[in-house]
Design a protein around this motif. Structure first.
Motif, PDB file in Angstrom:
ATOM      1  N   LEU A   2     -37.485  12.635  56.506  1.00 59.66           N
ATOM      2  CA  LEU A   2     -36.735  11.391  56.674  1.00 59.66           C
ATOM      3  C   LEU A   2     -37.649  10.183  56.562  1.00 59.66           C
ATOM      4  O   LEU A   2     -37.299   9.189  55.905  1.00 59.66           O
ATOM      5  CB  LEU A   2     -36.019  11.385  58.030  1.00 59.66           C
ATOM      6  N   VAL A   3     -38.820  10.263  57.186  1.00 63.63           N
ATOM      7  CA  VAL A   3     -39.768   9.144  57.128  1.00 63.63           C
ATOM      8  C   VAL A   3     -40.196   8.888  55.685  1.00 63.63           C
ATOM      9  O   VAL A   3     -40.276   7.734  55.237  1.00 63.63           O
ATOM     10  CB  VAL A   3     -40.997   9.434  58.012  1.00 63.63           C
ATOM     11  N   ARG A   4     -40.437   9.953  54.953  1.00 65.46           N
ATOM     12  CA  ARG A   4     -40.856   9.808  53.556  1.00 65.46           C
ATOM     13  C   ARG A   4     -39.774   9.127  52.727  1.00 65.46           C
ATOM     14  O   ARG A   4     -40.063   8.240  51.921  1.00 65.46           O
ATOM     15  CB  ARG A   4     -41.186  11.186  52.982  1.00 65.46           C
ATOM     16  N   VAL A   5     -38.533   9.544  52.910  1.00 62.55           N
ATOM     17  CA  VAL A   5     -37.417   8.937  52.163  1.00 62.55           C
ATOM     18  C   VAL A   5     -37.249   7.480  52.551  1.00 62.55           C
ATOM     19  O   VAL A   5     -37.011   6.618  51.695  1.00 62.55           O
ATOM     20  CB  VAL A   5     -36.111   9.726  52.415  1.00 62.55           C
ATOM     21  N   LEU A   6     -37.377   7.178  53.835  1.00 66.21           N
ATOM     22  CA  LEU A   6     -37.255   5.793  54.288  1.00 66.21           C
ATOM     23  C   LEU A   6     -38.354   4.919  53.691  1.00 66.21           C
ATOM     24  O   LEU A   6     -38.104   3.776  53.299  1.00 66.21           O
ATOM     25  CB  LEU A   6     -37.301   5.731  55.807  1.00 66.21           C
ATOM     26  N   VAL A   7     -39.573   5.447  53.628  1.00 67.28           N
ATOM     27  CA  VAL A   7     -40.681   4.687  53.037  1.00 67.28           C
ATOM     28  C   VAL A   7     -40.397   4.411  51.567  1.00 67.28           C
ATOM     29  O   VAL A   7     -40.607   3.292  51.076  1.00 67.28           O
ATOM     30  CB  VAL A   7     -42.009   5.453  53.208  1.00 67.28           C
ATOM     31  N   GLN A   8     -39.904   5.419  50.850  1.00 65.90           N
ATOM     32  CA  GLN A   8     -39.556   5.228  49.444  1.00 65.90           C
ATOM     33  C   GLN A   8     -38.482   4.169  49.291  1.00 65.90           C
ATOM     34  O   GLN A   8     -38.561   3.315  48.400  1.00 65.90           O
ATOM     35  CB  GLN A   8     -39.074   6.552  48.839  1.00 65.90           C
ATOM     36  N   LEU A   9     -37.500   4.216  50.164  1.00 66.34           N
ATOM     37  CA  LEU A   9     -36.412   3.234  50.112  1.00 66.34           C
ATOM     38  C   LEU A   9     -36.944   1.822  50.334  1.00 66.34           C
ATOM     39  O   LEU A   9     -36.602   0.896  49.590  1.00 66.34           O
ATOM     40  CB  LEU A   9     -35.363   3.579  51.171  1.00 66.34           C
ATOM     41  N   VAL A  10     -37.784   1.656  51.337  1.00 66.76           N
ATOM     42  CA  VAL A  10     -38.343   0.342  51.644  1.00 66.76           C
ATOM     43  C   VAL A  10     -39.187  -0.177  50.484  1.00 66.76           C
ATOM     44  O   VAL A  10     -39.083  -1.348  50.100  1.00 66.76           O
ATOM     45  CB  VAL A  10     -39.177   0.399  52.946  1.00 66.76           C
ATOM     46  N   VAL A  11     -39.997   0.687  49.901  1.00 70.16           N
ATOM     47  CA  VAL A  11     -40.874   0.275  48.804  1.00 70.16           C
ATOM     48  C   VAL A  11     -40.057  -0.156  47.590  1.00 70.16           C
ATOM     49  O   VAL A  11     -40.290  -1.220  47.006  1.00 70.16           O
ATOM     50  CB  VAL A  11     -41.838   1.416  48.416  1.00 70.16           C
ATOM     51  N   VAL A  12     -39.080   0.646  47.215  1.00 66.58           N
ATOM     52  CA  VAL A  12     -38.274   0.331  46.032  1.00 66.58           C
ATOM     53  C   VAL A  12     -37.466  -0.940  46.247  1.00 66.58           C
ATOM     54  O   VAL A  12     -37.432  -1.827  45.380  1.00 66.58           O
ATOM     55  CB  VAL A  12     -37.338   1.508  45.677  1.00 66.58           C
ATOM     56  N   VAL A  13     -36.807  -1.055  47.394  1.00 70.62           N
ATOM     57  CA  VAL A  13     -35.993  -2.245  47.671  1.00 70.62           C
ATOM     58  C   VAL A  13     -36.864  -3.489  47.746  1.00 70.62           C
ATOM     59  O   VAL A  13     -36.482  -4.558  47.260  1.00 70.62           O
ATOM     60  CB  VAL A  13     -35.184  -2.050  48.972  1.00 70.62           C
ATOM     61  N   TYR A 111     -27.797  -0.080  46.121  1.00 69.83           N
ATOM     62  CA  TYR A 111     -26.846  -0.493  47.154  1.00 69.83           C
ATOM     63  C   TYR A 111     -27.548  -1.265  48.273  1.00 69.83           C
ATOM     64  O   TYR A 111     -27.098  -2.342  48.681  1.00 69.83           O
ATOM     65  CB  TYR A 111     -26.142   0.743  47.713  1.00 69.83           C
ATOM     66  N   VAL A 112     -28.648  -0.715  48.769  1.00 75.67           N
ATOM     67  CA  VAL A 112     -29.383  -1.408  49.838  1.00 75.67           C
ATOM     68  C   VAL A 112     -29.938  -2.734  49.324  1.00 75.67           C
ATOM     69  O   VAL A 112     -29.897  -3.756  50.025  1.00 75.67           O
ATOM     70  CB  VAL A 112     -30.514  -0.511  50.375  1.00 75.67           C
ATOM     71  N   PHE A 113     -30.447  -2.727  48.100  1.00 78.05           N
ATOM     72  CA  PHE A 113     -30.936  -3.967  47.498  1.00 78.05           C
ATOM     73  C   PHE A 113     -29.835  -5.015  47.430  1.00 78.05           C
ATOM     74  O   PHE A 113     -30.064  -6.199  47.711  1.00 78.05           O
ATOM     75  CB  PHE A 113     -31.484  -3.683  46.096  1.00 78.05           C
ATOM     76  N   MET A 114     -28.619  -4.601  47.071  1.00 83.11           N
ATOM     77  CA  MET A 114     -27.500  -5.542  46.986  1.00 83.11           C
ATOM     78  C   MET A 114     -27.197  -6.202  48.313  1.00 83.11           C
ATOM     79  O   MET A 114     -26.762  -7.359  48.363  1.00 83.11           O
ATOM     80  CB  MET A 114     -26.239  -4.830  46.488  1.00 83.11           C
ATOM     81  N   LEU A 115     -27.404  -5.480  49.398  1.00 87.37           N
ATOM     82  CA  LEU A 115     -27.137  -6.044  50.714  1.00 87.37           C
ATOM     83  C   LEU A 115     -28.246  -6.983  51.176  1.00 87.37           C
ATOM     84  O   LEU A 115     -27.988  -7.971  51.870  1.00 87.37           O
ATOM     85  CB  LEU A 115     -26.972  -4.920  51.743  1.00 87.37           C
ATOM     86  N   VAL A 116     -29.474  -6.676  50.781  1.00 91.45           N
ATOM     87  CA  VAL A 116     -30.632  -7.432  51.268  1.00 91.45           C
ATOM     88  C   VAL A 116     -30.876  -8.704  50.477  1.00 91.45           C
ATOM     89  O   VAL A 116     -31.054  -9.796  51.062  1.00 91.45           O
ATOM     90  CB  VAL A 116     -31.890  -6.540  51.238  1.00 91.45           C
ATOM     91  N   PHE A 117     -30.892  -8.607  49.159  1.00 90.28           N
ATOM     92  CA  PHE A 117     -31.294  -9.751  48.348  1.00 90.28           C
ATOM     93  C   PHE A 117     -30.409 -10.986  48.524  1.00 90.28           C
ATOM     94  O   PHE A 117     -30.946 -12.108  48.611  1.00 90.28           O
ATOM     95  CB  PHE A 117     -31.346  -9.373  46.865  1.00 90.28           C
ATOM     96  N   PRO A 118     -29.080 -10.872  48.586  1.00 84.84           N
ATOM     97  CA  PRO A 118     -28.269 -12.095  48.761  1.00 84.84           C
ATOM     98  C   PRO A 118     -28.600 -12.862  50.034  1.00 84.84           C
ATOM     99  O   PRO A 118     -28.479 -14.089  50.063  1.00 84.84           O
ATOM    100  CB  PRO A 118     -26.832 -11.560  48.791  1.00 84.84           C
ATOM    101  N   VAL A 119     -29.000 -12.145  51.086  1.00 90.53           N
ATOM    102  CA  VAL A 119     -29.380 -12.838  52.325  1.00 90.53           C
ATOM    103  C   VAL A 119     -30.558 -13.771  52.049  1.00 90.53           C
ATOM    104  O   VAL A 119     -30.576 -14.933  52.486  1.00 90.53           O
ATOM    105  CB  VAL A 119     -29.738 -11.822  53.430  1.00 90.53           C
ATOM    106  N   ILE A 120     -31.536 -13.277  51.314  1.00 84.79           N
ATOM    107  CA  ILE A 120     -32.707 -14.087  50.974  1.00 84.79           C
ATOM    108  C   ILE A 120     -32.333 -15.196  49.993  1.00 84.79           C
ATOM    109  O   ILE A 120     -32.755 -16.350  50.144  1.00 84.79           O
ATOM    110  CB  ILE A 120     -33.805 -13.190  50.381  1.00 84.79           C
ATOM    111  N   ALA A 121     -31.542 -14.844  48.988  1.00 81.46           N
ATOM    112  CA  ALA A 121     -31.159 -15.826  47.971  1.00 81.46           C
ATOM    113  C   ALA A 121     -30.368 -16.978  48.575  1.00 81.46           C
ATOM    114  O   ALA A 121     -30.605 -18.151  48.239  1.00 81.46           O
ATOM    115  CB  ALA A 121     -30.339 -15.146  46.878  1.00 81.46           C
ATOM    116  N   TYR A 122     -29.449 -16.676  49.476  1.00 81.73           N
ATOM    117  CA  TYR A 122     -28.645 -17.740  50.089  1.00 81.73           C
ATOM    118  C   TYR A 122     -29.420 -18.495  51.165  1.00 81.73           C
ATOM    119  O   TYR A 122     -29.151 -19.666  51.420  1.00 81.73           O
ATOM    120  CB  TYR A 122     -27.348 -17.159  50.662  1.00 81.73           C
TER     121      TYR A 122
END
Length: 276
Positions: A2-13, A111-122
């Motif tokens: 789980l930690v490995r997958v989470l790290v990959q998710l964080v890095v990619v996003v 999907y996670v990127f879609m949720l995160v980036f608009p917060v920063i953009a706005y």
């Protein structure tokens, strides 16, 4: 794992977000943000706090939601299947390794990127209304979604017909099970929150297309891809996706109506002024 997958998710996003900031936001907005960030944070704090409370409540409530749902006993799985038939089976007949890789990437990372980036953009805009509308719409999505999950029992295609519907995501990339099982429940598929939140971002991207025209195009492509991925991977029915789109539209419309009608910050300022 789980930690490995989470790290990959964080890095990619994070990489996707940094590239998008450079492409869509631009230097001059970042420059203004450094000067105005306190004002913007102050404006967003009330709805951010409310969203955090709702997310915390959701994380706790999801542990007991299935039991409450079975007490109510409104199982609509067969009704959904009778309405749309074997569309998911037809969709999966079009599967190829390349298409599966694309929609798996979309379902997990984009999907996670879609949720995160608009917060920063706005947040990078001097006008805080789009940011507040986004966070309000997120809050409404999670709130209404949880209520529907309590009252409606619905199994997804791969759970209802495991002998016919392929679990393409988990069969191809089994490591993702460690991530999705943290937030998903087999009986909670109506509506598709993946779809509703992605559609929310897309609808708001349309509303702000004059400010971020290129982001609107990308958000539309990603939003459509997320909706299709939930069906292609055998996780959601078409009806779940349609319900998610309706939930997104209602959430965005309500957010536009609610934001600006009252302000916690202005109320606090008024109370402080009266005390002085």
């Amino acid at each position: 794992m789980l930690v490995r997958v989470l790290v990959q998710l964080v890095v990619v996003v994070t990489l996707l977000t940094l590239v998008s900031i450079a492409v869509f936001v631009g230097r001059y907005r970042l420059r203004d943000t450094r000067l105005e960030w306190r004002t913007r944070v102050r404006a967003a704090v009330p709805v951010t706090a409310l969203l955090a409370i709702v997310l915390l409540f959701n994380s706790v409530a999801r542990q007991v939601v299935p039991e409450l749902s079975w007490m109510i006993g409104w199982n609509v799985t067969w009704a959904i299947y009778d309405l749309e038939g074997q569309f998911i089976l037809w969709l999966q007949e079009q599967a190829t390794p390349a298409v599966t890789a694309y929609f798996s990437f979309i379902y997990i990372y984009a999907y996670v990127f879609m949720l995160v980036f608009p917060v920063i953009a706005y947040f990078a805009l001097s006008n805080t209304r789009p940011l507040r509308e986004l966070l309000t719409a997120y809050t409404l999505n999670y709130t209404v979604g949880l209520i529907l999950y309590v009252f409606v029992i619905a199994y997804g295609p791969r759970n209802m017909m495991p002998e016919l519907v392929d679990a393409l995501l988990y069969d191809t990339y089994p490591r993702y099970q460690h991530l999705t099982r943290q937030v998903n429940r087999n009986t909670n598929v109506f509506p598709s929150l993946h779809t509703s939140l992605a559609a929310t971002v897309t609808f708001l991207a349309y509303r702000t297309r004059d400010v971020y025209p290129r982001w609107f195009l990308v958000a539309t492509i990603l939003g459509v891809s997320v909706a299709i991925s939930t069906m292609y991977l055998g996780i959601h029915w078409v009806i779940d996706v349609l319900a998610g789109i309706v939930l997104a539209y209602v959430s965005v419309a309500l957010a536009a109506h609610l934001v600006g009608r009252w302000s916690v910050g202005e109320w606090i300022d008024g109370r402080l002024s009266s005390v002085r």
